[in-house]
Design a protein around this motif. Structure first.
Motif, PDB file in Angstrom:
ATOM      1  N   PHE A   1       0.832  -1.202   0.000  1.00 39.75           N
ATOM      2  CA  PHE A   1       0.000   0.000   0.000  1.00 39.75           C
ATOM      3  C   PHE A   1       0.874   1.263   0.000  1.00 39.75           C
ATOM      4  N   LEU A   2       1.944   1.240   0.798  1.00 42.94           N
ATOM      5  CA  LEU A   2       2.849   2.390   0.830  1.00 42.94           C
ATOM      6  C   LEU A   2       3.658   2.510  -0.455  1.00 42.94           C
ATOM      7  N   LEU A   3       4.087   1.384  -0.998  1.00 41.43           N
ATOM      8  CA  LEU A   3       4.867   1.411  -2.243  1.00 41.43           C
ATOM      9  C   LEU A   3       4.033   1.948  -3.403  1.00 41.43           C
ATOM     10  N   ASP A   4       2.748   1.615  -3.412  1.00 40.85           N
ATOM     11  CA  ASP A   4       1.878   2.160  -4.457  1.00 40.85           C
ATOM     12  C   ASP A   4       1.790   3.678  -4.346  1.00 40.85           C
ATOM     13  N   GLY A   5       1.719   4.171  -3.117  1.00 39.44           N
ATOM     14  CA  GLY A   5       1.700   5.610  -2.923  1.00 39.44           C
ATOM     15  C   GLY A   5       3.003   6.264  -3.332  1.00 39.44           C
ATOM     16  N   ALA A   6       4.138   5.603  -3.002  1.00 37.79           N
ATOM     17  CA  ALA A   6       5.451   6.153  -3.364  1.00 37.79           C
ATOM     18  C   ALA A   6       5.596   6.271  -4.883  1.00 37.79           C
ATOM     19  N   GLU A   7       5.088   5.291  -5.604  1.00 33.58           N
ATOM     20  CA  GLU A   7       5.134   5.336  -7.065  1.00 33.58           C
ATOM     21  C   GLU A   7       4.351   6.520  -7.624  1.00 33.58           C
ATOM     22  N   LYS A   8       3.379   6.989  -6.841  1.00 34.56           N
ATOM     23  CA  LYS A   8       2.552   8.116  -7.276  1.00 34.56           C
ATOM     24  C   LYS A   8       3.015   9.442  -6.669  1.00 34.56           C
ATOM     25  N   GLY A   9       4.209   9.413  -6.031  1.00 27.85           N
ATOM     26  CA  GLY A   9       4.766  10.640  -5.471  1.00 27.85           C
ATOM     27  C   GLY A   9       4.302  10.985  -4.075  1.00 27.85           C
ATOM     28  N   GLU A  10       3.658  10.037  -3.395  1.00 27.65           N
ATOM     29  CA  GLU A  10       3.165  10.288  -2.037  1.00 27.65           C
ATOM     30  C   GLU A  10       4.173   9.791  -1.007  1.00 27.65           C
ATOM     31  N   ASN A  11       4.149  10.398   0.172  1.00 30.19           N
ATOM     32  CA  ASN A  11       5.057  10.026   1.254  1.00 30.19           C
ATOM     33  C   ASN A  11       4.394   9.006   2.170  1.00 30.19           C
ATOM     34  N   GLY A  12       5.115   7.925   2.457  1.00 28.74           N
ATOM     35  CA  GLY A  12       4.577   6.869   3.304  1.00 28.74           C
ATOM     36  C   GLY A  12       5.476   6.575   4.487  1.00 28.74           C
ATOM     37  N   LEU A  13       4.860   6.223   5.625  1.00 33.85           N
ATOM     38  CA  LEU A  13       5.597   5.876   6.842  1.00 33.85           C
ATOM     39  C   LEU A  13       5.102   4.531   7.344  1.00 33.85           C
ATOM     40  N   PHE A  14       6.043   3.584   7.544  1.00 34.80           N
ATOM     41  CA  PHE A  14       5.730   2.242   8.038  1.00 34.80           C
ATOM     42  C   PHE A  14       6.316   2.120   9.439  1.00 34.80           C
ATOM     43  N   LEU A  15       5.460   1.979  10.449  1.00 31.71           N
ATOM     44  CA  LEU A  15       5.895   1.791  11.832  1.00 31.71           C
ATOM     45  C   LEU A  15       5.705   0.328  12.197  1.00 31.71           C
ATOM     46  N   SER A  16       6.803  -0.359  12.454  1.00 33.64           N
ATOM     47  CA  SER A  16       6.749  -1.794  12.725  1.00 33.64           C
ATOM     48  C   SER A  16       7.007  -2.066  14.203  1.00 33.64           C
ATOM     49  N   PHE A  17       6.106  -2.827  14.812  1.00 29.32           N
ATOM     50  CA  PHE A  17       6.307  -3.304  16.183  1.00 29.32           C
ATOM     51  C   PHE A  17       6.816  -4.738  16.198  1.00 29.32           C
ATOM     52  N   GLU A  18       7.004  -5.342  15.010  1.00 31.78           N
ATOM     53  CA  GLU A  18       7.333  -6.758  14.960  1.00 31.78           C
ATOM     54  C   GLU A  18       8.636  -7.048  14.234  1.00 31.78           C
ATOM     55  N   GLU A  19       8.790  -6.569  13.012  1.00 31.34           N
ATOM     56  CA  GLU A  19       9.951  -6.918  12.195  1.00 31.34           C
ATOM     57  C   GLU A  19      10.916  -5.746  12.083  1.00 31.34           C
ATOM     58  N   PRO A  20      12.228  -5.995  12.207  1.00 29.69           N
ATOM     59  CA  PRO A  20      13.213  -4.927  12.026  1.00 29.69           C
ATOM     60  C   PRO A  20      13.228  -4.428  10.588  1.00 29.69           C
ATOM     61  N   VAL A  21      13.772  -3.251  10.404  1.00 25.55           N
ATOM     62  CA  VAL A  21      13.764  -2.597   9.092  1.00 25.55           C
ATOM     63  C   VAL A  21      14.431  -3.456   8.028  1.00 25.55           C
ATOM     64  N   SER A  22      15.598  -4.022   8.362  1.00 25.69           N
ATOM     65  CA  SER A  22      16.345  -4.819   7.377  1.00 25.69           C
ATOM     66  C   SER A  22      15.544  -6.020   6.903  1.00 25.69           C
ATOM     67  N   GLN A  23      14.789  -6.636   7.812  1.00 24.96           N
ATOM     68  CA  GLN A  23      13.987  -7.801   7.438  1.00 24.96           C
ATOM     69  C   GLN A  23      12.824  -7.404   6.533  1.00 24.96           C
ATOM     70  N   LEU A  24      12.206  -6.274   6.816  1.00 25.45           N
ATOM     71  CA  LEU A  24      11.105  -5.798   5.975  1.00 25.45           C
ATOM     72  C   LEU A  24      11.588  -5.496   4.560  1.00 25.45           C
ATOM     73  N   ILE A  25      12.757  -4.855   4.468  1.00 24.33           N
ATOM     74  CA  ILE A  25      13.313  -4.531   3.146  1.00 24.33           C
ATOM     75  C   ILE A  25      13.674  -5.807   2.391  1.00 24.33           C
ATOM     76  N   ASP A  26      14.250  -6.772   3.112  1.00 19.09           N
ATOM     77  CA  ASP A  26      14.630  -8.035   2.479  1.00 19.09           C
ATOM     78  C   ASP A  26      13.397  -8.794   1.992  1.00 19.09           C
ATOM     79  N   ASN A  27      12.333  -8.794   2.801  1.00 19.63           N
ATOM     80  CA  ASN A  27      11.090  -9.464   2.389  1.00 19.63           C
ATOM     81  C   ASN A  27      10.505  -8.804   1.147  1.00 19.63           C
ATOM     82  N   ALA A  28      10.588  -7.476   1.086  1.00 19.97           N
ATOM     83  CA  ALA A  28      10.066  -6.749  -0.078  1.00 19.97           C
ATOM     84  C   ALA A  28      10.839  -7.121  -1.337  1.00 19.97           C
ATOM     85  N   HIS A  29      12.169  -7.266  -1.210  1.00 20.48           N
ATOM     86  CA  HIS A  29      12.988  -7.653  -2.365  1.00 20.48           C
ATOM     87  C   HIS A  29      12.605  -9.040  -2.870  1.00 20.48           C
TER      88      HIS A  29
END
Length: 467
Positions: A277-305
């Motif tokens: 949902f955030l990536l779709d907004g980023a593609e359209k020039g919108e700013n997105g913020l993902f606050l995670s209480f579960e997964e660290p940033v590196s893991q989220l980025i790796d999962n996205a890749h």
């Protein structure tokens, strides 16, 4: 009315601009609650604005000892000592000459130094020296009369218990009362500030969290749900996921500025769907913020890749920001303010909190958890931010369960992810339980999470829908 700017983070906004000048203020609290640092933070910040302070102690704390403690803080500066910060020991006068010489000594010191701010620390110690309440009460009223003529802003610091604030005579003369106190929780101690009285200005009532950091005092205003009806402008735009089948089910997407719950069991893809949902907004020039209480940033980025999603360029240009917050160390009072601060400073269009279930498990006070979510919901709606909260549903195959604690009531939209069993295999299905203001698809559809992302397939066979 002219006001004294405290310079303490967020305190002036709570005070509608600051403390009225020439007011008499009492700073109360138990030993260790932060009273002295609170006042010293104000007078050093005032010194930077050219104001002089006269600091009188009534206990045997030497100037050397006080300065040694203050050197730990960024607000402290040696340059102000003896010029903008005048230190003197009122306790010596009390011990050697008695209480009858206090007003005479104060008059002499104020005439000599002509300060803008006067501090007596601790004023409670003066009370304890007087032989009886009647004599001390007369002294208090004489002091108040004298201070009104001298035109200084006064802080009387004292170790008062909360029950004393309505009983003792010094509180009757006060224009402002700050009460500092702590609460012991299982993991750490929390400090709070309440403004009980402030003549001549509006102020935010209630319990405000504060912390003592290397920068000094930092106040986090109470985030509270408002009782009145929420008024905000409804925007005509829609926000989608960039997933063809799902956006079609939503008739183009969610209404802008609405709140969505994505609820499902473990492994159903709640986090992946929210990130898309955030990536779709980023593609359209919108700013997105993902606050995670579960997964660290590196893991989220790796999962996205692994899903074939490119996050690096959006992280680099600021259209996507991912923050990890440990639910173990989470402070609900501070975190609510920080979220609103981040979405304002970064001009966020889309926000994801993943997951509020992890957040809930870290909060001992469920009512405070509910207030937090309601307050966040109200504030972000006013800012026209489109939000997704992910929620864990522990009943993996349930066709109806959404959330506990009535959190679903704050949602404009609800997407349910769950499992079904078919021919000894497990499939993932999703449904749109509600989508406010949208003529959404009401079918249950199968979906897959592959190396190419998320694919929404056809309708589920009715024979398997309730399995």
């Amino acid at each position: 009315m002219d006001k004294l700017k405290t310079g303490i983070k967020n305190l002036d906004s709570i005070l509608s601009g600051g403390i009225p000048v020439y007011s008499l203020n009492i700073v109360s609290g138990s030993p260790g609650s932060g009273k002295t640092i609170f006042v010293q933070n104000i007078i050093f910040n005032s010194a930077r604005n050219g104001l002089k302070s006269l600091y009188l102690t009534t206990i045997s704390e030497s100037q050397f000892k006080m300065v040694r403690h203050l050197q730990e803080f960024e607000f402290f500066s040696d340059d102000f000592l003896g010029d903008k910060f005048i230190y003197s020991d009122l306790g010596a006068v009390l011990r050697k000459q008695g209480t009858e010489k206090v007003l005479e000594y104060l008059t002499e010191m104020i005439k000599r130094h002509q300060p803008h701010i006067l501090v007596i620390d601790s004023f409670k110690a003066i009370r304890d020296i007087f032989p009886d309440e009647k004599t001390f009460k007369a002294f208090v009223f004489d002091l108040a009369a004298a201070l009104s003529i001298w035109e200084v802003t006064v802080f009387l610091v004292g170790e008062y218990e909360e029950k004393e604030l309505t009983l003792l005579s010094e509180f009757a003369i006060a224009d402002g009362i700050f009460h500092l106190y702590g609460q012991e929780e299982k993991r750490f101690q929390k400090r709070y500030l309440r403004i009980l009285k402030m003549r001549g200005t509006n102020f935010e009532q209630g319990e405000h969290l504060f912390q003592i950091s290397p920068a000094g005092i930092e106040v986090y205003p109470r985030i509270k749900p408002e009782g009145k009806e929420l008024q905000y402008e409804v925007k005509p735009g829609k926000k989608g996921f960039g997933i063809t089948g799902l956006d079609e089910m939503l008739n183009g997407g969610f209404r802008e500025g609405t709140i969505t719950l994505i609820t499902g069991g473990t492994g159903t893809g709640k986090t992946a769907l929210a990130l898309k949902f955030l990536l779709d907004g980023a593609e359209k020039g919108e700013n997105g913020l993902f606050l995670s209480f579960e997964e660290p940033v590196s893991q989220l980025i790796d999962n996205a890749h692994h899903l074939g999603w490119e996050t690096d360029k959006y992280l680099a240009d600021g259209r996507l920001d991912i923050k990890f917050v440990s639910p173990i160390e989470l402070d609900v009072d501070k975190h609510a303010f920080e979220i609103l601060d981040m979405v304002s400073n970064k001009k966020i269009d889309r926000l994801v909190i993943d997951s509020i279930s992890s957040f809930e498990s870290s909060v001992s006070d469920i009512q405070k958890y509910k207030d937090y979510l309601w307050a966040i919901a109200q504030q972000i709606k006013r800012r026209h931010i489109t939000v997704i909260f992910t929620v864990l549903n522990e009943d993996l195959f349930s066709p109806a369960s959404v959330t506990k604690n009535q959190i679903s009531l704050l949602a404009d939209n609800i997407i349910i992810l769950r499992y079904v069993e078919e021919n000894s295999s497990i499939k993932k299905v999703l449904g749109i339980l509600k989508a406010r203001g949208t003529n959404h698809d009401r079918d249950i559809r199968e979906y897959e999470i592959t190396l190419n992302g998320i694919n929404v397939l056809g309708k589920l066979d009715k024979a398997n829908m309730l399995r």
